[in-house]
Each structure stands twice: as structure tokens, then as C-alpha cells.
Scaffold this active site. Structure first.
Site, PDB file in Angstrom:
ATOM      1  N   LYS A 111     -27.677  23.892  -5.302  1.00 40.82           N
ATOM      2  CA  LYS A 111     -26.324  24.450  -5.310  1.00 40.82           C
ATOM      3  C   LYS A 111     -25.268  23.416  -4.943  1.00 40.82           C
ATOM      4  O   LYS A 111     -24.152  23.478  -5.442  1.00 40.82           O
ATOM      5  CB  LYS A 111     -26.234  25.654  -4.363  1.00 40.82           C
ATOM      6  CG  LYS A 111     -26.967  26.877  -4.885  1.00 40.82           C
ATOM      7  CD  LYS A 111     -26.510  28.141  -4.179  1.00 40.82           C
ATOM      8  CE  LYS A 111     -27.170  29.364  -4.804  1.00 40.82           C
ATOM      9  NZ  LYS A 111     -26.796  30.612  -4.124  1.00 40.82           N
ATOM     10  N   LYS A 194     -34.741  29.393 -14.893  1.00 47.30           N
ATOM     11  CA  LYS A 194     -34.676  30.765 -14.403  1.00 47.30           C
ATOM     12  C   LYS A 194     -33.475  31.497 -14.994  1.00 47.30           C
ATOM     13  O   LYS A 194     -32.423  30.887 -15.187  1.00 47.30           O
ATOM     14  CB  LYS A 194     -34.512  30.684 -12.874  1.00 47.30           C
ATOM     15  CG  LYS A 194     -35.060  31.848 -12.120  1.00 47.30           C
ATOM     16  CD  LYS A 194     -34.869  31.658 -10.611  1.00 47.30           C
ATOM     17  CE  LYS A 194     -33.433  31.879 -10.194  1.00 47.30           C
ATOM     18  NZ  LYS A 194     -33.282  32.270  -8.791  1.00 47.30           N
ATOM     19  N   LYS A 197     -27.456  34.295 -12.481  1.00 48.24           N
ATOM     20  CA  LYS A 197     -26.105  34.850 -12.551  1.00 48.24           C
ATOM     21  C   LYS A 197     -25.089  33.814 -12.970  1.00 48.24           C
ATOM     22  O   LYS A 197     -24.037  34.146 -13.497  1.00 48.24           O
ATOM     23  CB  LYS A 197     -25.683  35.331 -11.156  1.00 48.24           C
ATOM     24  CG  LYS A 197     -26.403  36.561 -10.666  1.00 48.24           C
ATOM     25  CD  LYS A 197     -26.105  36.754  -9.179  1.00 48.24           C
ATOM     26  CE  LYS A 197     -26.765  38.020  -8.668  1.00 48.24           C
ATOM     27  NZ  LYS A 197     -26.743  38.070  -7.192  1.00 48.24           N
TER      28      LYS A 197
HETATM   29  P1  AMP Z   1     -29.814  36.306  -6.434  1.00 45.73           P
HETATM   30  O1  AMP Z   1     -29.442  36.667  -7.825  1.00 45.73           O
HETATM   31  O2  AMP Z   1     -30.143  34.847  -6.312  1.00 45.73           O
HETATM   32  O3  AMP Z   1     -28.874  36.816  -5.386  1.00 45.73           O
HETATM   33  O4  AMP Z   1     -31.222  37.035  -6.154  1.00 45.73           O
HETATM   34  C1  AMP Z   1     -31.358  38.386  -5.813  1.00 45.73           C
HETATM   35  C2  AMP Z   1     -32.812  38.782  -5.885  1.00 45.73           C
HETATM   36  O5  AMP Z   1     -33.263  38.735  -7.242  1.00 45.73           O
HETATM   37  C3  AMP Z   1     -33.756  37.850  -5.098  1.00 45.73           C
HETATM   38  O6  AMP Z   1     -34.821  38.605  -4.543  1.00 45.73           O
HETATM   39  C4  AMP Z   1     -34.239  36.905  -6.154  1.00 45.73           C
HETATM   40  O7  AMP Z   1     -35.467  36.320  -5.831  1.00 45.73           O
HETATM   41  C5  AMP Z   1     -34.340  37.815  -7.377  1.00 45.73           C
HETATM   42  N1  AMP Z   1     -34.117  37.047  -8.607  1.00 45.73           N
HETATM   43  C6  AMP Z   1     -33.022  36.339  -8.962  1.00 45.73           C
HETATM   44  N2  AMP Z   1     -33.159  35.769 -10.183  1.00 45.73           N
HETATM   45  C7  AMP Z   1     -34.406  36.126 -10.612  1.00 45.73           C
HETATM   46  C8  AMP Z   1     -35.163  35.848 -11.808  1.00 45.73           C
HETATM   47  N3  AMP Z   1     -34.662  35.122 -12.818  1.00 45.73           N
HETATM   48  N4  AMP Z   1     -36.387  36.390 -11.909  1.00 45.73           N
HETATM   49  C9  AMP Z   1     -36.907  37.145 -10.929  1.00 45.73           C
HETATM   50  N5  AMP Z   1     -36.251  37.449  -9.780  1.00 45.73           N
HETATM   51  C10 AMP Z   1     -35.015  36.940  -9.615  1.00 45.73           C
END
Ligand code: AMP
Ligand code: TRP
Length: 332
Positions: A111, A194, A197
């Protein structure tokens, strides 16, 4: 009683990875655990967020949780900033965790990018706030995606060092709960990255707010290779895009990847993509309808968050008081 804590950042574009990798699994945990789900708005501002957007993203995440089946009455759903004990315990953990530990965090490196000197102090200390989130409630289990495993290790190290430094057996060591299928949903344009967002291309992800046409279009345009789908897991070797799309299908249909290979082996991507799009739409539409209903009037979502924050504060208060006593703060 085993207690779950988990959090999602309200930074926009809640996507299929968040749903399959996180939210959907959390819904299922509600039967066996006491659950605390947190919209981590204080984590979000480690990178600047436009305030109006932040407000709507906090409500959107909360609505997505409720629409997906989180019960805010039986369990706790709240936004982090409304329980100040998170920040208080995070400060204590800033004084327990070591610079060297945080320097190893890969998420910070990703990041912060090349310009580390210009990253916020909060972004660097982020994992300590996450440790505080979990340990403030003495949570025993933390459902997260693969990408958060390293932060959870750090939370365990911090709990252990705190216990050791003060000669107490106070914090339990939280266990990660990583889910198998679709633990990592990948980018639709590049199966080695991955789904996230923050990817600049909207075609890289399926957003929770995408309508049926958008979902179908993104799946149609998703990157593939020229071979037909493999009939066995071994055939997915070296085919990240095929593995991702079939993994998504498995996640949405609640099948194993093996079963999806058996069903689609030998068929062309064009066929499979049509079925995948139909499946995605049928799973996501009811959730989206409920989200829209909830967000039409922020009153209901706000009431759930307010009530959750009150109950979270009540759980956290005695634990934070004990921490203050252990550390040697005077509570006159
Ligand atoms: P974040 O979007 O980084 O705030 O992640 C929120 C939750 O979603 C966390 O538990 C992450 O590990 C999960 N997560 C985020 N992106 C992915 C992805 N591409 N595949 C699976 N889980 C995800
Ligand atoms: N860091 C997590 C993420 O980016 C979100 C998070 C914050 C979290 N606090 C948490 C996850 C506590 C689990 C437990 O996805």
C-alpha cells in the site's frame, strides 16, 4: 463460548471477493459462534477518504452485511470509530509491538508503494489497530482471507508479548479461520492478481452493486485462454484465469472445484461463461435488492449500527479496564 471478530474496510467497491471470501462465510458462522462484525472506518482513513464517500461506504458495507444474512440483533454489527476503546488499546499495542515486526508486513509495503516516507503513520501502525480490534473482545477466532494471515500472526505475537511482558495470562491467542473454496477470488483481467476494491479497471471485479447486465458483460469480457475447460484439477495447472472462473463458480454454487471440473470439463469457455453469469446474477440479485431497500432510508442501518456499538462498548469496557490495571494506569 467461542467468539468471532472480523472487519471490513468501508473503502468502496465491495466486490465478489469480499462476498465469497468473507461475508458469506461469516453468515454461516452465526450458528456456532458469538459474532462481532465491524465496519473498520478507522482503518479506512489510513489512506485519505473523501468524507461524503466514506459516510456512504460505511452504510453500504453495513447494508451488505445485513442483506447477506448477518443478524444484527442476535450478533453485533457496528462501526469501529464509535467504540473508542479500539483506539485506546491500539495505543497500548503500539508500545508492545516492535518496529521490526511491522516492517515485515507485506500489506504495508504494497500500500505504501515506492514512497514509504510519505505513507501515513496510521498505515504503518494499522496492524496494531487490527490486533486491538480482535483482542479488545478476547475473540478466539478470526475469519479472514489469505491476505490477512500475516496480520493475524502479528496479533498473536502481540498478545503473547503483552502476556509475557506483564507476567499475565490475559489475552487468548486468536486463531485464523480461512475458508477453502474461493478463499482468494482473482482479478477478472489477470488471474494472477487478487480481485480488489482499488484496481483502476472496473472490469477487473464484480461489484456488489453491479446490475445483471454489468455482471454478464464483465464475465463475458473476463480473460481466458484458448483451451476448453479441463475435466480434472490437474488440468488447471498453469491456467490461472480458468482456475479463477471455475473457483468462482464453485463458490457461488457451493460445489468443490473437482465437481465443477467434472461438470464442465471439455466445454468451451463461451458456454461456461453464460452459465456462470446466470449463476452470479441469481445469487447476487436478492442481496442487491435487499441492500437497495435498506439504503433507501438510512434510518434502519444507522439504528442497527448504533445498537451494535452500544453492545460492543459494554463488552469492551471491562476488558480495557483490566488492561489498564495490568499496565499500571491509575483509574482514580
Ligand atoms: P478488504 O476488501 O481488503 O477490506 O477485505 C475485506 C475482507 O474480504 C477480508 O476478510 C479479505 O480477506 C476479504 N477479501 C478481500 N479481497 C478478497 C479476494 N479477492 N478474495 C477473497 N477474499 C477477499
Ligand atoms: N485488515 C482487514 C482487511 O483489510 C480488516 C480488518 C480490520 C480486520 N480489523 C480486523 C479483519 C480485525 C479481521 C479482524 O481486510
Amino acid at each position: 463460548m467461542n467468539r468471532i471478530f472480523s472487519g471490513v474496510q468501508p473503502t468502496g467497491n465491495l466486490h465478489l471477493g469480499n462476498y465469497l471470501g468473507a461475508i458469506r462465510n461469516w453468515v454461516r458462522l452465526q450458528t456456532d459462534y458469538e459474532c462481532i462484525f465491524c465496519v473498520v472506518d478507522m482503518h479506512a482513513i489510513t489512506m485519505w477518504q473523501e468524507p461524503t464517500q466514506l459516510r456512504s461506504h460505511i452504510r453500504e458495507v453495513a447494508a451488505a452485511f445485513i442483506a447477506a444474512g448477518i443478524d444484527p440483533n442476535k450478533h453485533i454489527l457496528f462501526n469501529q470509530s464509535q467504540v473508542p476503546a479500539h483506539a485506546e488499546l491500539a495505543w497500548i499495542f503500539n508500545c508492545v509491538a516492535r518496529m521490526g515486526w511491522l516492517n515485515r508486513m507485506t500489506q504495508f509495503k504494497e500500500k505504501a508503494g515506492k514512497d514509504r516516507e510519505n505513507a501515513s503513520v496510521g498505515l504503518f501502525a494499522y496492524p496494531n489497530l487490527m490486533s486491538a480490534d480482535i483482542l479488545l473482545y478476547k475473540a478466539t477466532h478470526v475469519p479472514v482471507g489469505e491476505d490477512q494471515k500475516q496480520h493475524l500472526e502479528l496479533a498473536r505475537d502481540t498478545a503473547q508479548k503483552f502476556n509475557g511482558d506483564y507476567g499475565v495470562d490475559f489475552f487468548p491467542l486468536p486463531e485464523p479461520l480461512i475458508f477453502g473454496t474461493a478463499a482468494r477470488v482473482m482479478n477478472l483481467r489477470d488471474g494472477t492478481k487478487k480481485m480488489s476494491k482499488s484496481d483502476p479497471s472496473d472490469y477487473s471485479r464484480i461489484n456488489m452493486t453491479d446490475d445483471a447486465d454489468a455482471i454478464a458483460l464483465k464475465i463475458r469480457k473476463a480473460k481466458t485462454d484458448p483451451e476448453p475447460l479441463p475435466a480434472t484439477l490437474a488440468g488447471l495447472e498453469g491456467r490461472p484465469e480458468a482456475a479463477n472462473l471455475m473457483g468462482i463458480y464453485a463458490g457461488l454454487a457451493d460445489l468443490t472445484l473437482d465437481q465443477v471440473c467434472a461438470r464442465f470439463g471439455g466445454r468451451p469457455f463461451s458456454d461456461f461463461k453464460k452459465e456462470l453469469a446466470d449463476l452470479a446474477v441469481s445469487v447476487l440479485t436478492p442481496i442487491q435488492d435487499e441492500m437497495r431497500r435498506l439504503l433507501a432510508d438510512t434510518g434502519a442501518v444507522d439504528a442497527a449500527l448504533r445498537d451494535g456499538a452500544g453492545r460492543a462498548r459494554a463488552l469492551a469496557a471491562p476488558i480495557l479496564r483490566e488492561v489498564q490495571d495490568i499496565v499500571g494506569f491509575v483509574r482514580p
